[in-house]
Design a protein around this motif. Structure first.
Motif, PDB file in Angstrom:
ATOM      1  N   TRP A  13      11.047   5.442 -10.697  1.00 38.27           N
ATOM      2  CA  TRP A  13      12.411   5.879 -10.412  1.00 38.27           C
ATOM      3  C   TRP A  13      12.699   7.299 -10.896  1.00 38.27           C
ATOM      4  O   TRP A  13      13.833   7.775 -10.794  1.00 38.27           O
ATOM      5  N   ILE A  14      11.702   7.980 -11.426  1.00 35.49           N
ATOM      6  CA  ILE A  14      11.884   9.363 -11.869  1.00 35.49           C
ATOM      7  C   ILE A  14      11.539  10.299 -10.717  1.00 35.49           C
ATOM      8  O   ILE A  14      10.449  10.209 -10.139  1.00 35.49           O
ATOM      9  N   ASP A  15      12.453  11.176 -10.372  1.00 36.02           N
ATOM     10  CA  ASP A  15      12.258  12.079  -9.241  1.00 36.02           C
ATOM     11  C   ASP A  15      10.972  12.877  -9.423  1.00 36.02           C
ATOM     12  O   ASP A  15      10.719  13.423 -10.499  1.00 36.02           O
ATOM     13  N   GLN A  16      10.183  12.958  -8.356  1.00 34.17           N
ATOM     14  CA  GLN A  16       8.890  13.630  -8.455  1.00 34.17           C
ATOM     15  C   GLN A  16       9.018  15.136  -8.654  1.00 34.17           C
ATOM     16  O   GLN A  16       8.039  15.797  -9.022  1.00 34.17           O
ATOM     17  N   LEU A  20      -9.596   3.959 -17.625  1.00 41.28           N
ATOM     18  CA  LEU A  20      -8.937   2.661 -17.448  1.00 41.28           C
ATOM     19  C   LEU A  20      -8.711   2.300 -15.986  1.00 41.28           C
ATOM     20  O   LEU A  20      -8.124   1.262 -15.686  1.00 41.28           O
ATOM     21  N   GLY A  21      -9.162   3.160 -15.073  1.00 37.81           N
ATOM     22  CA  GLY A  21      -8.974   2.881 -13.662  1.00 37.81           C
ATOM     23  C   GLY A  21      -7.564   3.212 -13.220  1.00 37.81           C
ATOM     24  O   GLY A  21      -6.786   3.865 -13.927  1.00 37.81           O
ATOM     25  N   VAL A  22      -7.207   2.745 -12.028  1.00 40.33           N
ATOM     26  CA  VAL A  22      -5.896   3.020 -11.444  1.00 40.33           C
ATOM     27  C   VAL A  22      -5.357   1.760 -10.788  1.00 40.33           C
ATOM     28  O   VAL A  22      -6.106   0.823 -10.487  1.00 40.33           O
ATOM     29  N   CYS A  23      -4.049   1.754 -10.551  1.00 37.19           N
ATOM     30  CA  CYS A  23      -3.407   0.653  -9.836  1.00 37.19           C
ATOM     31  C   CYS A  23      -2.765   1.205  -8.571  1.00 37.19           C
ATOM     32  O   CYS A  23      -1.960   2.139  -8.640  1.00 37.19           O
ATOM     33  N   LEU A  24      -3.117   0.646  -7.422  1.00 42.30           N
ATOM     34  CA  LEU A  24      -2.532   1.048  -6.146  1.00 42.30           C
ATOM     35  C   LEU A  24      -1.425   0.066  -5.783  1.00 42.30           C
ATOM     36  O   LEU A  24      -1.671  -1.134  -5.633  1.00 42.30           O
ATOM     37  N   ARG A  25      -0.221   0.585  -5.650  1.00 41.49           N
ATOM     38  CA  ARG A  25       0.946  -0.234  -5.315  1.00 41.49           C
ATOM     39  C   ARG A  25       1.293  -0.011  -3.849  1.00 41.49           C
ATOM     40  O   ARG A  25       1.781   1.045  -3.465  1.00 41.49           O
ATOM     41  N   LEU A  26       1.023  -1.021  -3.032  1.00 41.71           N
ATOM     42  CA  LEU A  26       1.237  -0.908  -1.596  1.00 41.71           C
ATOM     43  C   LEU A  26       2.598  -1.486  -1.231  1.00 41.71           C
ATOM     44  O   LEU A  26       2.963  -2.575  -1.676  1.00 41.71           O
ATOM     45  N   GLU A  27       3.354  -0.769  -0.391  1.00 38.33           N
ATOM     46  CA  GLU A  27       4.683  -1.234  -0.005  1.00 38.33           C
ATOM     47  C   GLU A  27       5.100  -0.589   1.313  1.00 38.33           C
ATOM     48  O   GLU A  27       4.510   0.386   1.775  1.00 38.33           O
ATOM     49  N   ASP A  28       6.131  -1.156   1.925  1.00 38.20           N
ATOM     50  CA  ASP A  28       6.810  -0.593   3.087  1.00 38.20           C
ATOM     51  C   ASP A  28       5.848  -0.153   4.190  1.00 38.20           C
ATOM     52  O   ASP A  28       5.165  -0.975   4.779  1.00 38.20           O
ATOM     53  N   GLU A  29       5.784   1.167   4.451  1.00 39.34           N
ATOM     54  CA  GLU A  29       5.000   1.663   5.579  1.00 39.34           C
ATOM     55  C   GLU A  29       3.502   1.440   5.407  1.00 39.34           C
ATOM     56  O   GLU A  29       2.750   1.488   6.395  1.00 39.34           O
ATOM     57  N   ASP A  30       3.041   1.208   4.190  1.00 36.07           N
ATOM     58  CA  ASP A  30       1.617   0.926   3.972  1.00 36.07           C
ATOM     59  C   ASP A  30       1.181  -0.314   4.745  1.00 36.07           C
ATOM     60  O   ASP A  30       0.010  -0.445   5.112  1.00 36.07           O
ATOM     61  N   PHE A  31       2.118  -1.231   4.980  1.00 35.56           N
ATOM     62  CA  PHE A  31       1.766  -2.495   5.626  1.00 35.56           C
ATOM     63  C   PHE A  31       1.452  -2.327   7.116  1.00 35.56           C
ATOM     64  O   PHE A  31       0.918  -3.238   7.747  1.00 35.56           O
ATOM     65  N   LEU A  32       1.767  -1.139   7.664  1.00 34.40           N
ATOM     66  CA  LEU A  32       1.408  -0.872   9.054  1.00 34.40           C
ATOM     67  C   LEU A  32      -0.097  -0.659   9.198  1.00 34.40           C
ATOM     68  O   LEU A  32      -0.674  -0.927  10.254  1.00 34.40           O
ATOM     69  N   THR A  72       1.009   5.612  -1.794  1.00 28.21           N
ATOM     70  CA  THR A  72       0.845   6.638  -0.765  1.00 28.21           C
ATOM     71  C   THR A  72       2.023   7.607  -0.704  1.00 28.21           C
ATOM     72  O   THR A  72       1.891   8.700  -0.151  1.00 28.21           O
ATOM     73  N   SER A  73       3.168   7.226  -1.253  1.00 29.10           N
ATOM     74  CA  SER A  73       4.348   8.090  -1.186  1.00 29.10           C
ATOM     75  C   SER A  73       4.403   9.116  -2.318  1.00 29.10           C
ATOM     76  O   SER A  73       5.293   9.962  -2.347  1.00 29.10           O
ATOM     77  N   ARG A  74       3.464   9.068  -3.252  1.00 31.12           N
ATOM     78  CA  ARG A  74       3.480  10.009  -4.383  1.00 31.12           C
ATOM     79  C   ARG A  74       2.898  11.354  -3.937  1.00 31.12           C
ATOM     80  O   ARG A  74       1.940  11.410  -3.161  1.00 31.12           O
ATOM     81  N   ASP A  75       3.455  12.441  -4.471  1.00 24.87           N
ATOM     82  CA  ASP A  75       3.034  13.765  -4.028  1.00 24.87           C
ATOM     83  C   ASP A  75       1.723  14.203  -4.694  1.00 24.87           C
ATOM     84  O   ASP A  75       1.166  13.505  -5.544  1.00 24.87           O
ATOM     85  N   LYS A  76       1.248  15.384  -4.301  1.00 25.81           N
ATOM     86  CA  LYS A  76      -0.050  15.889  -4.758  1.00 25.81           C
ATOM     87  C   LYS A  76      -0.102  16.039  -6.269  1.00 25.81           C
ATOM     88  O   LYS A  76      -1.102  15.675  -6.913  1.00 25.81           O
ATOM     89  N   ASP A  77       0.958  16.593  -6.865  1.00 22.15           N
ATOM     90  CA  ASP A  77       0.970  16.800  -8.318  1.00 22.15           C
ATOM     91  C   ASP A  77       0.888  15.463  -9.059  1.00 22.15           C
ATOM     92  O   ASP A  77       0.203  15.353 -10.083  1.00 22.15           O
ATOM     93  N   TYR A  78       1.591  14.479  -8.548  1.00 22.26           N
ATOM     94  CA  TYR A  78       1.550  13.148  -9.180  1.00 22.26           C
ATOM     95  C   TYR A  78       0.132  12.577  -9.114  1.00 22.26           C
ATOM     96  O   TYR A  78      -0.391  12.067 -10.109  1.00 22.26           O
ATOM     97  N   ILE A 135      -5.356   2.134   1.798  1.00 20.88           N
ATOM     98  CA  ILE A 135      -6.207   1.941   0.625  1.00 20.88           C
ATOM     99  C   ILE A 135      -7.407   2.880   0.638  1.00 20.88           C
ATOM    100  O   ILE A 135      -7.721   3.523  -0.366  1.00 20.88           O
ATOM    101  N   ILE A 136      -8.067   2.957   1.776  1.00 18.26           N
ATOM    102  CA  ILE A 136      -9.260   3.797   1.866  1.00 18.26           C
ATOM    103  C   ILE A 136      -8.927   5.261   1.574  1.00 18.26           C
ATOM    104  O   ILE A 136      -9.644   5.953   0.842  1.00 18.26           O
ATOM    105  N   ASP A 137      -7.812   5.735   2.129  1.00 14.72           N
ATOM    106  CA  ASP A 137      -7.411   7.130   1.895  1.00 14.72           C
ATOM    107  C   ASP A 137      -7.093   7.374   0.420  1.00 14.72           C
ATOM    108  O   ASP A 137      -7.451   8.427  -0.138  1.00 14.72           O
ATOM    109  N   LEU A 138      -6.435   6.416  -0.208  1.00 19.01           N
ATOM    110  CA  LEU A 138      -6.042   6.596  -1.607  1.00 19.01           C
ATOM    111  C   LEU A 138      -7.237   6.603  -2.551  1.00 19.01           C
ATOM    112  O   LEU A 138      -7.333   7.465  -3.431  1.00 19.01           O
ATOM    113  N   ILE A 139      -8.146   5.649  -2.398  1.00 21.86           N
ATOM    114  CA  ILE A 139      -9.267   5.613  -3.343  1.00 21.86           C
ATOM    115  C   ILE A 139     -10.201   6.808  -3.139  1.00 21.86           C
ATOM    116  O   ILE A 139     -10.833   7.271  -4.086  1.00 21.86           O
ATOM    117  N   LYS A 140     -10.236   7.332  -1.908  1.00 21.97           N
ATOM    118  CA  LYS A 140     -11.019   8.546  -1.660  1.00 21.97           C
ATOM    119  C   LYS A 140     -10.377   9.729  -2.371  1.00 21.97           C
ATOM    120  O   LYS A 140     -11.067  10.545  -3.006  1.00 21.97           O
TER     121      LYS A 140
END
Length: 360
Positions: free
Chosen positions: A81-84, A134-146, A115-121, A152-157
């Motif tokens: 909830w913190i503005d990027q 410690l690895g990462v956590c991918l949180r999929l929501e909304d438009e990701d379900f299309l 997927t909605s997080r910007d480049k700096d994030y 997922i593939i784009d994010l882990i790459k």
């Protein structure tokens, strides 16, 4: 890290939730991994400006987490909830500051992204993984379900992580009540589309049917709200043969997924206790606090203690508070008090519910 017998609650990081976590018993702590959502800087409605700087808002986050959760078990951390566009006064990215403060307190935090997080994030997530391992956590929501597979593939790459270093959370967010079959079919479709489903470190499906407001429940009554996210998960469990991996259960405890910051001058809050039961929440609702004060909570607590769904004084820290309040052996509290009471009961209840589900 954990399997389908675990629990992932999404908690907005406010004092009520912090104390609810702190007061959890050891058994419940071992059975869950919280996803901590950091809330935005509070707003000063009188002066029409932020109530504090981002520096002051985030200062001490590591110590807060340590006090509430301890250093033994990791958490998922998400400044959702913190503005990027926010930056600390010295120009640092807030996520960098957050993770550094957590490290100073010797805690383990898995960064959450999507997927909605910007480049700096995303760069801060990459740096965190390189530094902490410690690895990462991918949180999929909304438009990701299309296109779940593509997202997922784009994010882990981009993040340069392997599936074994990656936790997946399919976050349905707010779902309708009494429509469990349709919601389960949608969830099942997403699970079938998930690439390499057996390879991810953990897999969780999360949702909430808790309403944004309690306006539909009349004053001086006990309302019932179906826990449809639990109903959906149970349907999926019954259809486990249709896909290769059963996800861990996740929810938003006793809150709606959206963060709402209301001008306290116009807020019309009623006294209420949110109490989790097997398939629903009981909402013991009183009347407006501004006109009738929080003293009404003694009577509402007595109603809950006398209800057949009350789990007993010894069930959790939250239940003990309700019992003591019914006897006027403690303060009637305020909104924060009853958020921590209800959340603590909920976290305890769900961990026991999952454990009993698999042992029966």
């Amino acid at each position: 890290m954990f399997d389908q017998k675990h629990y992932v609650p999404v908690l907005k990081w406010k004092r009520g939730e912090q104390i609810a976590l702190k007061q959890l018993d050891a058994s419940s702590r071992e059975s869950l991994t919280p996803l901590i959502e950091l809330v935005p800087v509070p707003y000063d409605y009188v002066n029409e400006r932020p109530a504090k700087s981002i520096d002051d808002h985030l200062n001490g986050i590591g110590e807060e987490l340590l006090n509430a959760w301890g250093e033994k078990r990791p958490v998922f951390i998400d400044p959702y909830w913190i503005d990027q566009s926010e930056r600390m006064s010295n120009g640092l990215h807030p996520f960098y500051f957050i993770l550094e403060d957590i490290r100073r307190n010797k805690m383990k935090a898995i960064p959450v992204t999507g997927t909605s997080r910007d480049k700096d994030y995303q760069q801060e997530v990459i740096k965190a993984h390189k530094k902490d391992g410690l690895g990462v956590c991918l949180r999929l929501e909304d438009e990701d379900f299309l296109d779940v597979k593509g997202a997922i593939i784009d994010l882990i790459k981009l993040l340069k992580v392997t599936p074994a270093e990656t936790d997946i959370i399919i976050d349905l967010r707010s779902i309708s009540t009494n429509d469990d079959s349709k919601n389960a079919i949608f969830a099942l479709t997403l699970l079938k589309d998930l690439p390499s489903i057996m390879d991810w470190r953990t897999l969780t499906i999360c949702a909430s049917a808790f309403p944004e407001t309690l306006s539909e429940i009349p004053a001086n009554s006990i309302g019932i709200i179906p826990r449809s996210e639990w109903g959906v998960w149970k349907i999926l469990k019954g259809k486990e043969h249709l896909f290769k991996r059963m996800p861990t259960f996740g929810d938003y405890a006793i809150a709606h997924p959206e963060y709402v910051d209301i001008d306290p001058r116009i807020m019309r809050m009623s006294g209420n206790i949110r109490y989790t039961t097997e398939n629903s929440w009981l909402v013991v609702k009183g009347v407006q606090v501004k006109k009738n004060t929080w003293d009404q909570m003694h009577g509402l607590s007595a109603q809950l203690v006398n209800h057949p769904s009350f789990c007993g004084k010894g069930f959790s820290w939250g239940d003990e508070y309700v019992f003591n309040c019914s006897n006027r052996d403690c303060s009637s509290g305020n909104a924060e008090t009853w958020r921590r009471v209800g959340t603590n009961h909920h976290l305890t209840y769900v961990t026991k519910q999952i454990s009993n589900f698999f042992s029966s």
